[in-house]
Design a protein around this motif. Structure first.
Motif, mmCIF file in Angstrom:
data_model
loop_
_atom_site.group_PDB
_atom_site.id
_atom_site.type_symbol
_atom_site.label_atom_id
_atom_site.label_comp_id
_atom_site.label_asym_id
_atom_site.label_seq_id
_atom_site.Cartn_x
_atom_site.Cartn_y
_atom_site.Cartn_z
ATOM 1 N N SER A 182 -3.409 0.821 9.176
ATOM 2 C CA SER A 182 -3.297 1.990 8.318
ATOM 3 C C SER A 182 -1.998 2.739 8.624
ATOM 4 C CB SER A 182 -4.483 2.914 8.575
ATOM 5 O OG SER A 182 -4.170 4.234 8.195
ATOM 6 N N TYR A 195 -9.653 -6.413 4.677
ATOM 7 C CA TYR A 195 -10.055 -6.420 3.272
ATOM 8 C C TYR A 195 -10.572 -7.816 2.934
ATOM 9 C CZ TYR A 195 -6.499 -2.664 3.416
ATOM 10 O OH TYR A 195 -5.730 -1.570 3.736
ATOM 11 N N TRP A 223 1.393 4.872 -2.842
ATOM 12 C CA TRP A 223 1.649 5.163 -4.258
ATOM 13 C C TRP A 223 3.126 5.124 -4.603
ATOM 14 C CZ3 TRP A 223 -2.425 4.905 -7.301
ATOM 15 C CH2 TRP A 223 -2.247 5.212 -8.643
ATOM 16 N N THR A 278 0.837 -1.195 0.000
ATOM 17 C CA THR A 278 0.000 0.000 0.000
ATOM 18 C C THR A 278 0.874 1.248 0.000
ATOM 19 O OG1 THR A 278 -1.803 -1.088 1.123
ATOM 20 C CG2 THR A 278 -1.676 1.282 1.393
ATOM 21 N N LYS A 290 -1.246 9.407 -7.789
ATOM 22 C CA LYS A 290 -2.572 9.059 -8.283
ATOM 23 C C LYS A 290 -3.261 10.351 -8.697
ATOM 24 C CE LYS A 290 -4.273 8.357 -3.562
ATOM 25 N NZ LYS A 290 -3.053 8.046 -2.814
HETATM 26 C C1 G6P Z 1 -2.743 7.441 0.886
HETATM 27 C C2 G6P Z 1 -1.716 6.905 -0.050
HETATM 28 C C3 G6P Z 1 -2.251 5.675 -0.734
HETATM 29 C C4 G6P Z 1 -2.725 4.670 0.262
HETATM 30 C C5 G6P Z 1 -3.718 5.293 1.202
HETATM 31 C C6 G6P Z 1 -4.185 4.350 2.314
HETATM 32 O O1 G6P Z 1 -3.846 7.927 0.177
HETATM 33 O O2 G6P Z 1 -1.353 7.865 -1.011
HETATM 34 O O3 G6P Z 1 -1.282 5.166 -1.588
HETATM 35 O O4 G6P Z 1 -3.330 3.590 -0.373
HETATM 36 O O5 G6P Z 1 -3.175 6.444 1.767
HETATM 37 O O6 G6P Z 1 -3.264 4.230 3.276
HETATM 38 P P1 G6P Z 1 -3.552 3.528 4.670
HETATM 39 O O7 G6P Z 1 -2.180 3.212 5.160
HETATM 40 O O8 G6P Z 1 -4.313 4.482 5.524
HETATM 41 O O9 G6P Z 1 -4.380 2.298 4.371
#
Ligand code: G6P
Ligand code: ZN
Length: 593
Positions: free
Chosen positions: A536, A548, A380, A378, A420
């Protein structure tokens, strides 16, 4: 050029390390008041400059971009960063009008603006979809010369600097500059600040990706109508100029299109959470004739044929058609499946990728089309190396561009920038609908595309459960329990299903060989169903447990069930495997997508 008479002398201010300045999945995020407290911002910004100098980045005489999503305290923070940039030796600072640049636009600016004196990187002042305001969240992220988020080796160095910082440097006699309209300030001694229209660079890049005439044709189709909810984030000026201006959507198609420092705050329907999903994009979801579970509801107003929303910094997107929700994992797979309709990919797509928790719908498309497909952790930043492979960054490696990637967390994008891109996702869908409508003669909607897709590839039913604000130590204990047991369940029967693999996801970057461990716990069943747990990395306080769930239904199976119902049995198994309720005391979850 406006001449500003000012004293450019550098003040060196003693400071001391502040604990906890560690960037997460997407930059450093803290409560706004913490960021505003004495040297908090200055310590971090100086640590970034020290890192850049240590890494031999051409800061001296270079060009730096500084802007953000318009959230509370951005104007003040941007002025501080400008003054520190000049003290660090920067010659030019670039800002979008009003100090605004969406995250993808900032990436476009770094990559494409000012040929001959390109920028070496930029600061994005944003905490993305997190609420803004004095009692809410603030954030800052540094993006590199390729326009993408700093890689881990760099953020590690930043953290080292934050732990040993003893002073910071600032040209504190430069007056605050008015960033409200395009202008170039000449500060003397070869130093300047250029303020430019925040939309122009991003728009120029998007024009190379899409056939605007064909999208204009769709938008003027008598049966077509659309709404784009900017959720009072930074997307407003972009949506107005591109969707209403360039593409001719009716005035008023872009909603909540004035950026606000608190994204509308507690009074807004989304309570200041400018986050494009079924839970928060309340107005859009209602206008599209859906409830927060994505189920159709009656509407007394005409329902637009296409709907979209963006988050605070406009890198996220949600795509809908009348009474129909496109899940982000499906959106990614469907864009890839139809990529030959998008001019950006006219010579063929070479690679695609998803984050590990994103559904495997993409893999099925990639396999059928013979496109290389990657599964990354996870965040970007992991896509960046794949996009840069075969370029001057990694010239001896195979190229994977043109490239499309995305995440379950409402992020979709391609290699035109290194972030993104919410606007790109909207235009990609409009482009697909435009070409299909041209071909069929009657209006084609996202729902039509989805139904066609599932009939060909099958459907990956998917849902994410979030447990927010959980006690951090307890959440970590739970993850440790599952990690300690990892592997032991493979081959066993759990909840009537046979488990194929059970592991802790680890990623070895195929381009630079770097290893990212501990990226989530996976339970994968014989029929392809998956249960994934991770914590997260974007939270500001406590811990958020993400669960998930995914179940695959083949093309000849039952394709029109409700996703939450389909994955429910998996949720029961997941709660048993994790003992989540006894670890966290949580009985209820917040279902995201
Ligand atoms: C941000 C990042 C993403 C990532 C998202 C969820 O938006 O740019 O690439 O998927 O956070 O992150 P988390 O660690 O909260 O699941
Ligand atoms: Zn965002």
């Amino acid at each position: 050029m406006a001449k500003v008479d000012c004293d450019l002398s550098v003040s060196t201010v003693p400071t001391a390390p502040i604990a906890g300045q560690k960037p997460g999945t997407s930059g450093l995020r803290k409560k706004t008041k913490e960021f505003m407290s004495e040297n908090y911002l200055a310590n971090f910004v100086q640590s970034v400059f020290n890192t850049l100098i240590e890494m031999k980045t051409p800061v001296q005489g270079g060009t730096l971009v500084v802007s953000g999503d318009g959230r509370f305290w951005n104007p003040e923070a941007i002025q501080i960063i400008i003054k520190m940039a000049f003290a660090a030796g920067v010659s030019r600072v670039w800002c979008g009008t009003g100090g605004l640049l969406s995250t993808p636009a900032l990436s476009a600016v770094i990559r494409a603006r000012g040929k001959g004196f390109e920028s070496f990187g930029g600061f994005i002042c944003s905490a993305s979809h997190n609420p803004g305001g004095i009692n809410d969240d603030y954030g800052i992220k540094y993006n590199c010369e390729n326009g993408g988020p700093s890689p881990e080796k760099m953020t590690d160095l930043m953290v080292e600097w934050t732990a040993k910082i003893a002073e910071y440097k600032i040209c504190d006699k430069i007056p605050d500059l008015d960033l409200s309209k395009p202008i170039t300030y000449d500060l003397g001694d070869g130093k300047s600040v250029e303020v430019f229209d925040c939309v122009e660079d991003h728009l120029a890049v998007l024009k190379t990706c899409f056939d605007f005439d064909s999208i204009r044709g769709l938008i003027s189709h008598p049966d077509f109508s659309m709404t784009y909810d900017c959720m009072s984030g930074v997307q407003g000026p972009y949506a107005i100029k591109i969707v209403e201006g360039e593409l001719g959507a009716a005035a008023g198609s872009c909603k909540n299109a004035v950026p606000l420092p608190d994204f509308g705050g507690p009074e807004s329907a989304w309570h200041g959470h400018a986050d494009p999903n079924l839970t928060y994009a309340v107005e859009l979801v209602r206008d599209m004739g859906l409830n927060k579970e994505g189920l159709p509801i009656a509407s007394d107003k005409p329902i637009p044929k296409f709907g979209a929303a963006a988050d605070g910094d406009a890198d996220r997107n949600m795509i809908l058609s009348s009474q129909f929700f496109v899940s982000p994992s499906d959106s990614l797979a469907m864009i890839v499946a139809n990529s030959d309709l998008i001019p950006q990919f006219k010579d063929g797509l070479k690679g695609c990728a998803r984050s590990m928790p994103t559904s495997g719908a993409l893999d099925i498309v990639a396999k059928k089309k013979g496109i290389e497909c990657f599964e990354v952790p996870t965040g970007w930043k992991f896509f960046g190396n794949l996009m840069d492979s075969g370029t001057h960054y990694f010239p001896d490696k195979k190229t994977y561009t043109p490239f499309i990637c995305g995440e379950e967390s409402f992020g979709t994008g391609a290699d035109h920038v290194r972030e993104k891109d919410g606007m790109w996702a909207v235009l990609a869908w409009l482009q697909i609908l435009a070409k299909k409508t041209e071909k069929s003669g009657k209006l084609v909607t996202c729902e039509d595309v989805a139904n066609e897709h599932w009939k060909e590839y099958g459907r990956n039913y998917y849902a994410r459960y979030d447990y927010e604000g959980v006690d951090k130590a307890k959440a970590e204990e739970m993850m440790k329990m599952m990690s300690d047991k990892a592997g032991s369940l493979a081959g066993q029967e759990v909840g009537g299903m046979k488990m194929k693999t059970n592991d802790i996801f680890e990623y070895v970057d195929p381009v630079d060989g770097s290893v990212s461990k501990n990226q989530g716990i996976r339970y994968i069943f014989e029929d392809g169903s998956r249960i994934i747990f991770r914590l997260s990395g974007t939270g500001v306080a406590g811990a958020t447990v993400r669960l998930y769930l995914e179940k695959y239904e083949a093309a000849d199976g039952s394709l029109n069930q409700h996703q939450f119902e389909v994955v429910k049995p998996l949720a029961a198994i997941a709660l048993e495997l994790s003992q989540l309720q006894s670890y966290t005391g949580r009985e209820t979850e917040h279902i995201l997508n």
